[in-house]
Design a protein around this motif. Structure first.
Motif, PDB file in Angstrom:
ATOM      1  N   PHE A 160      -5.701 -59.285  18.054  1.00  0.00           N
ATOM      2  CA  PHE A 160      -5.985 -58.492  19.254  1.00  0.00           C
ATOM      3  C   PHE A 160      -4.693 -58.425  20.070  1.00  0.00           C
ATOM      4  CE2 PHE A 160      -9.970 -60.354  17.917  1.00  0.00           C
ATOM      5  CZ  PHE A 160     -10.894 -59.326  18.076  1.00  0.00           C
ATOM      6  N   VAL A 161      -4.149 -57.224  20.235  1.00  0.00           N
ATOM      7  CA  VAL A 161      -2.826 -57.102  20.848  1.00  0.00           C
ATOM      8  C   VAL A 161      -2.872 -56.716  22.318  1.00  0.00           C
ATOM      9  CG1 VAL A 161      -1.780 -56.517  18.643  1.00  0.00           C
ATOM     10  CG2 VAL A 161      -2.543 -54.677  20.163  1.00  0.00           C
ATOM     11  N   ARG A 195       6.417 -60.055  13.455  1.00  0.00           N
ATOM     12  CA  ARG A 195       6.717 -61.112  12.492  1.00  0.00           C
ATOM     13  C   ARG A 195       5.459 -61.754  11.914  1.00  0.00           C
ATOM     14  NH1 ARG A 195      11.404 -63.407  16.525  1.00  0.00           N
ATOM     15  NH2 ARG A 195      13.130 -62.121  15.733  1.00  0.00           N
ATOM     16  N   LEU A 196       4.311 -61.324  12.408  1.00  0.00           N
ATOM     17  CA  LEU A 196       3.042 -61.817  11.886  1.00  0.00           C
ATOM     18  C   LEU A 196       2.581 -60.937  10.726  1.00  0.00           C
ATOM     19  CD1 LEU A 196       1.263 -62.413  15.316  1.00  0.00           C
ATOM     20  CD2 LEU A 196       2.481 -64.113  13.938  1.00  0.00           C
ATOM     21  N   GLU A 197       1.573 -61.402  10.010  1.00  0.00           N
ATOM     22  CA  GLU A 197       1.018 -60.629   8.898  1.00  0.00           C
ATOM     23  C   GLU A 197      -0.507 -60.528   9.050  1.00  0.00           C
ATOM     24  OE1 GLU A 197       2.570 -59.009   6.600  1.00  0.00           O
ATOM     25  OE2 GLU A 197       4.625 -59.763   6.802  1.00  0.00           O
ATOM     26  N   PRO A 198      -0.987 -59.908  10.133  1.00  0.00           N
ATOM     27  CA  PRO A 198      -2.434 -59.798  10.316  1.00  0.00           C
ATOM     28  C   PRO A 198      -3.057 -58.820   9.313  1.00  0.00           C
ATOM     29  CG  PRO A 198      -1.307 -58.473  11.944  1.00  0.00           C
ATOM     30  CD  PRO A 198      -0.240 -59.229  11.204  1.00  0.00           C
ATOM     31  N   THR A 199      -4.332 -59.020   9.050  1.00  0.00           N
ATOM     32  CA  THR A 199      -5.057 -58.076   8.202  1.00  0.00           C
ATOM     33  C   THR A 199      -5.451 -56.821   8.975  1.00  0.00           C
ATOM     34  OG1 THR A 199      -7.144 -59.187   8.700  1.00  0.00           O
ATOM     35  CG2 THR A 199      -5.953 -59.906   6.733  1.00  0.00           C
ATOM     36  N   ARG A 200      -5.689 -56.998  10.270  1.00  0.00           N
ATOM     37  CA  ARG A 200      -6.046 -55.878  11.148  1.00  0.00           C
ATOM     38  C   ARG A 200      -5.389 -56.096  12.502  1.00  0.00           C
ATOM     39  NH1 ARG A 200     -12.485 -55.568  11.114  1.00  0.00           N
ATOM     40  NH2 ARG A 200     -12.109 -53.768  12.479  1.00  0.00           N
ATOM     41  N   MET A 201      -5.076 -55.006  13.168  1.00  0.00           N
ATOM     42  CA  MET A 201      -4.502 -55.052  14.498  1.00  0.00           C
ATOM     43  C   MET A 201      -5.417 -54.235  15.422  1.00  0.00           C
ATOM     44  SD  MET A 201      -0.536 -54.243  15.602  1.00  0.00           S
ATOM     45  CE  MET A 201       0.078 -55.306  14.294  1.00  0.00           C
ATOM     46  N   ILE A 202      -5.934 -54.883  16.459  1.00  0.00           N
ATOM     47  CA  ILE A 202      -6.937 -54.282  17.337  1.00  0.00           C
ATOM     48  C   ILE A 202      -6.301 -53.998  18.693  1.00  0.00           C
ATOM     49  CG2 ILE A 202      -9.249 -54.523  18.285  1.00  0.00           C
ATOM     50  CD1 ILE A 202      -9.157 -54.658  15.227  1.00  0.00           C
TER      51      ILE A 202
END
Length: 226
Positions: A160-161, A195-202
């Motif tokens: 969650f950004v 630099r992260l590797e999230p599966t989804r960005m909300i």
């Protein structure tokens, strides 16, 4: 006016619930620039068996839409254990008083530097980088505001950004400059997220986009070339 964005998936992993609440904002010309602005703002119910976390309280009057979202999950206000405010802007904290009254047992959290600017008669507890709330790790991402924070659910990879970045017409975009407190800090926060590797960005503004990590890195690369 509210809508529930039914096209968005509601579960990110078998044990992780993600339910969006979407409201629409209209700013007349002259409020935030020469042109009128129309955009969405999203808060979210997230969590699993240990309780629900409400991420942001939305606009003033958002409680009805949040209650509808709880109903879609078969949940009640008492199931909200925590309310995390990504930052202090009115479209994210405007509904705080009503939400706090309906979920009085919920702990309320925010980034420390933003807490003094959030109007509240209820205790707001500070979050630091690396703290955890119901399985979600806090990432301090200042720039949009001094205490802006993002949240990463490590098990599912859902990030969650808040307002660090948003989307328009399927593309990732920076927020309007007039709403950004410190542009240089905001860029550093974008770099931190890239630099992260999230599966989804909300996003708090705009629906999900395909391949969000690659889009974010391209956005940053473009700013370097410019």
């Amino acid at each position: 006016m509210t809508n529930n964005d039914p096209g968005q998936p509601r579960t990110a992993a078998p044990q992780f619930i993600l339910e969006p609440i979407v409201q629409q904002i209209h700013l007349p010309a002259g409020v935030a620039g020469a042109l009128a602005l129309d955009f969405d703002v999203r808060c979210f119910l997230a969590g699993g068996g240990s309780g629900l976390v409400l991420i942001d309280a939305g606009l003033e009057g958002s409680a009805a839409a949040i209650e509808q979202a709880l109903g879609r999950l078969g949940a009640e206000w008492a199931d909200i254990t925590d309310l995390v405010l990504t930052h202090s802007h009115p479209d994210h904290v405007g509904g705080l008083a009503e939400v706090a009254s309906k979920a009085p047992a919920a702990a309320i959290w925010a980034g420390g530097p933003d807490i003094p600017t959030i109007p509240s008669h209820t205790l707001i507890r500070p979050l630091s980088d690396g703290d955890h709330v119901r399985g979600m790790r806090t990432l301090l991402t200042p720039g949009h505001t001094a205490g802006h924070l993002s949240l990463l659910h490590d098990d599912s990879g859902v990030l969650f950004v808040g307002d660090t970045v948003g989307s328009t017409n399927g593309a990732m975009t920076r927020g309007p400059s007039q709403f950004t407190a410190d542009a240089a800090e905001a860029e550093l926060s974008l770099l931190k997220l890239s630099r992260l590797e999230p599966t989804r960005m909300i996003f708090s503004h705009g629906p999900e986009v395909p391949d969000p990590v690659a889009q974010l890195r391209r956005l940053l690369d473009q700013s370097v070339r410019d």
